[in-house]
Design a protein around this motif. Structure first.
Motif, PDB file in Angstrom:
ATOM      1  N   VAL A  86      17.627  59.290  43.684  1.00  0.00           N
ATOM      2  CA  VAL A  86      17.741  59.847  42.335  1.00  0.00           C
ATOM      3  C   VAL A  86      16.384  60.353  41.853  1.00  0.00           C
ATOM      4  CG1 VAL A  86      18.242  59.302  39.915  1.00  0.00           C
ATOM      5  CG2 VAL A  86      19.777  58.497  41.732  1.00  0.00           C
ATOM      6  N   ARG A  87      15.352  59.562  42.057  1.00  0.00           N
ATOM      7  CA  ARG A  87      14.012  59.993  41.638  1.00  0.00           C
ATOM      8  C   ARG A  87      13.549  61.225  42.411  1.00  0.00           C
ATOM      9  NH1 ARG A  87      14.025  54.446  41.394  1.00  0.00           N
ATOM     10  NH2 ARG A  87      13.631  53.598  39.317  1.00  0.00           N
ATOM     11  N   ALA A  88      13.827  61.252  43.702  1.00  0.00           N
ATOM     12  CA  ALA A  88      13.465  62.432  44.500  1.00  0.00           C
ATOM     13  C   ALA A  88      14.220  63.659  44.001  1.00  0.00           C
ATOM     14  CB  ALA A  88      13.756  62.186  45.978  1.00  0.00           C
ATOM     15  N   ALA A  89      15.489  63.499  43.668  1.00  0.00           N
ATOM     16  CA  ALA A  89      16.284  64.619  43.149  1.00  0.00           C
ATOM     17  C   ALA A  89      15.685  65.162  41.865  1.00  0.00           C
ATOM     18  CB  ALA A  89      17.729  64.180  42.920  1.00  0.00           C
ATOM     19  N   LEU A  90      15.287  64.263  40.977  1.00  0.00           N
ATOM     20  CA  LEU A  90      14.662  64.700  39.720  1.00  0.00           C
ATOM     21  C   LEU A  90      13.351  65.439  39.989  1.00  0.00           C
ATOM     22  CD1 LEU A  90      15.340  61.539  37.537  1.00  0.00           C
ATOM     23  CD2 LEU A  90      16.425  63.788  37.309  1.00  0.00           C
ATOM     24  N   GLU A  91      12.579  64.924  40.926  1.00  0.00           N
ATOM     25  CA  GLU A  91      11.310  65.576  41.264  1.00  0.00           C
ATOM     26  C   GLU A  91      11.532  66.947  41.906  1.00  0.00           C
ATOM     27  OE1 GLU A  91       8.774  62.846  43.386  1.00  0.00           O
ATOM     28  OE2 GLU A  91       8.982  61.354  41.799  1.00  0.00           O
ATOM     29  N   ILE A  92      12.530  67.049  42.766  1.00  0.00           N
ATOM     30  CA  ILE A  92      12.847  68.349  43.377  1.00  0.00           C
ATOM     31  C   ILE A  92      13.255  69.335  42.293  1.00  0.00           C
ATOM     32  CG2 ILE A  92      14.489  69.576  44.858  1.00  0.00           C
ATOM     33  CD1 ILE A  92      14.531  66.987  46.614  1.00  0.00           C
ATOM     34  N   HIS A  93      14.133  68.906  41.407  1.00  0.00           N
ATOM     35  CA  HIS A  93      14.604  69.784  40.335  1.00  0.00           C
ATOM     36  C   HIS A  93      13.445  70.252  39.465  1.00  0.00           C
ATOM     37  CE1 HIS A  93      16.666  71.052  36.660  1.00  0.00           C
ATOM     38  NE2 HIS A  93      17.670  71.328  37.468  1.00  0.00           N
ATOM     39  N   LEU A  94      12.586  69.322  39.078  1.00  0.00           N
ATOM     40  CA  LEU A  94      11.444  69.666  38.246  1.00  0.00           C
ATOM     41  C   LEU A  94      10.474  70.605  38.981  1.00  0.00           C
ATOM     42  CD1 LEU A  94       9.838  69.338  35.637  1.00  0.00           C
ATOM     43  CD2 LEU A  94       8.810  67.280  36.624  1.00  0.00           C
ATOM     44  N   ALA A  95      10.176  70.294  40.227  1.00  0.00           N
ATOM     45  CA  ALA A  95       9.251  71.131  41.006  1.00  0.00           C
ATOM     46  C   ALA A  95       9.802  72.541  41.180  1.00  0.00           C
ATOM     47  CB  ALA A  95       8.987  70.493  42.363  1.00  0.00           C
ATOM     48  N   CYS A  96      11.094  72.649  41.446  1.00  0.00           N
ATOM     49  CA  CYS A  96      11.710  73.976  41.613  1.00  0.00           C
ATOM     50  C   CYS A  96      11.733  74.738  40.288  1.00  0.00           C
ATOM     51  CB  CYS A  96      13.104  73.849  42.209  1.00  0.00           C
ATOM     52  SG  CYS A  96      13.084  73.353  43.948  1.00  0.00           S
ATOM     53  N   SER A  97      11.968  74.033  39.193  1.00  0.00           N
ATOM     54  CA  SER A  97      11.939  74.667  37.868  1.00  0.00           C
ATOM     55  C   SER A  97      10.542  75.194  37.548  1.00  0.00           C
ATOM     56  CB  SER A  97      12.360  73.672  36.783  1.00  0.00           C
ATOM     57  OG  SER A  97      13.697  73.304  36.944  1.00  0.00           O
ATOM     58  N   GLU A  98       9.533  74.371  37.819  1.00  0.00           N
ATOM     59  CA  GLU A  98       8.150  74.785  37.565  1.00  0.00           C
ATOM     60  C   GLU A  98       7.752  75.965  38.448  1.00  0.00           C
ATOM     61  OE1 GLU A  98       5.951  71.169  38.106  1.00  0.00           O
ATOM     62  OE2 GLU A  98       6.436  70.439  36.097  1.00  0.00           O
ATOM     63  N   GLU A  99       8.154  75.920  39.704  1.00  0.00           N
ATOM     64  CA  GLU A  99       7.835  77.020  40.634  1.00  0.00           C
ATOM     65  C   GLU A  99       8.535  78.305  40.195  1.00  0.00           C
ATOM     66  OE1 GLU A  99       5.878  78.683  43.907  1.00  0.00           O
ATOM     67  OE2 GLU A  99       5.636  76.669  43.069  1.00  0.00           O
ATOM     68  N   SER A 100       9.767  78.194  39.742  1.00  0.00           N
ATOM     69  CA  SER A 100      10.513  79.356  39.263  1.00  0.00           C
ATOM     70  C   SER A 100       9.854  79.960  38.029  1.00  0.00           C
ATOM     71  CB  SER A 100      11.951  78.970  38.922  1.00  0.00           C
ATOM     72  OG  SER A 100      12.656  78.588  40.082  1.00  0.00           O
ATOM     73  N   ALA A 101       9.374  79.109  37.137  1.00  0.00           N
ATOM     74  CA  ALA A 101       8.702  79.599  35.924  1.00  0.00           C
ATOM     75  C   ALA A 101       7.375  80.272  36.267  1.00  0.00           C
ATOM     76  CB  ALA A 101       8.473  78.447  34.949  1.00  0.00           C
ATOM     77  N   ALA A 102       6.661  79.713  37.232  1.00  0.00           N
ATOM     78  CA  ALA A 102       5.364  80.270  37.626  1.00  0.00           C
ATOM     79  C   ALA A 102       5.509  81.563  38.436  1.00  0.00           C
ATOM     80  CB  ALA A 102       4.578  79.240  38.428  1.00  0.00           C
ATOM     81  N   HIS A 103       6.605  81.668  39.178  1.00  0.00           N
ATOM     82  CA  HIS A 103       6.839  82.837  40.041  1.00  0.00           C
ATOM     83  C   HIS A 103       8.276  83.335  39.854  1.00  0.00           C
ATOM     84  CE1 HIS A 103       3.050  81.924  42.031  1.00  0.00           C
ATOM     85  NE2 HIS A 103       3.451  80.669  42.060  1.00  0.00           N
ATOM     86  N   PRO A 104       8.558  84.021  38.748  1.00  0.00           N
ATOM     87  CA  PRO A 104       9.932  84.424  38.453  1.00  0.00           C
ATOM     88  C   PRO A 104      10.545  85.376  39.480  1.00  0.00           C
ATOM     89  CG  PRO A 104       8.408  85.200  36.741  1.00  0.00           C
ATOM     90  CD  PRO A 104       7.622  84.366  37.690  1.00  0.00           C
ATOM     91  N   ASP A 105       9.722  86.022  40.297  1.00  0.00           N
ATOM     92  CA  ASP A 105      10.265  86.884  41.351  1.00  0.00           C
ATOM     93  C   ASP A 105      10.862  86.062  42.502  1.00  0.00           C
ATOM     94  OD1 ASP A 105       9.575  89.131  39.966  1.00  0.00           O
ATOM     95  OD2 ASP A 105       7.758  89.537  41.123  1.00  0.00           O
ATOM     96  N   PHE A 106      10.577  84.762  42.521  1.00  0.00           N
ATOM     97  CA  PHE A 106      11.097  83.868  43.554  1.00  0.00           C
ATOM     98  C   PHE A 106      11.779  82.671  42.894  1.00  0.00           C
ATOM     99  CE2 PHE A 106       7.916  86.338  45.726  1.00  0.00           C
ATOM    100  CZ  PHE A 106       8.514  86.592  46.958  1.00  0.00           C
TER     101      PHE A 106
END
Length: 139
Positions: free
Chosen positions: A82-102
């Motif tokens: 569960v904690r890993a899932a939350l971290e994956i979701h957060l990391a992917c959200s942050e990466e998407s915000a930083a690089h909206p083309d990806f």
């Protein structure tokens, strides 16, 4: 209905283990690939794989397989998954915000149950359920 007995290979016992299984993937990856091409898709998949691997390992899990836009991991305890899932979701959200083309909208499924270890991975109903839950998960 007769249950088929598991065939064992001499010297390789197959005892089921209780594990938490996590499967996650990028939503819209096929569309992204067809619109942006293989190189962009490879970049997206590699970035996702790194983020997923980091979160799984940080929570004491083991990445079983990375395939395209999908990550499959096993954990000893459900809380780790569960904690890993939350971290994956957060990391992917942050990466998407930083690089909206990806963009990396992800779906994640987790289940807990017995599975049989086979050739560095596992087979079992809990894995199938985590895959089904992942397919139903929304961003």
């Amino acid at each position: 209905m007769e249950v088929e007995k598991q065939r064992s290979i001499p010297g390789q016992p197959r005892t089921a283990e209780v594990r938490a299984f996590l499967i996650c993937d990028i939503r819209g990856y096929s569309t992204f690939t067809s619109e942006r091409g293989d190189e962009a898709a490879a970049h997206l998949a590699m970035t996702f794989a790194g983020l997923a691997r980091d979160a799984v390992v940080a929570r004491g899990g083991r990445v079983i397989e990375l395939r395209g836009d999908e990550a499959f991991a096993a954990f000893s305890w459900p809380g780790q998954a569960v904690r890993a899932a939350l971290e994956i979701h957060l990391a992917c959200s942050e990466e998407s915000a930083a690089h909206p083309d990806f963009p990396m909208p992800v779906g994640i499924g987790i289940d807990v149950g017995e599975a049989v270890p086979v050739e560095g991975g596992y087979r079992g109903a809990a894995i199938n359920m985590s895959a089904r839950l992942c397919s139903k998960a929304s961003w």
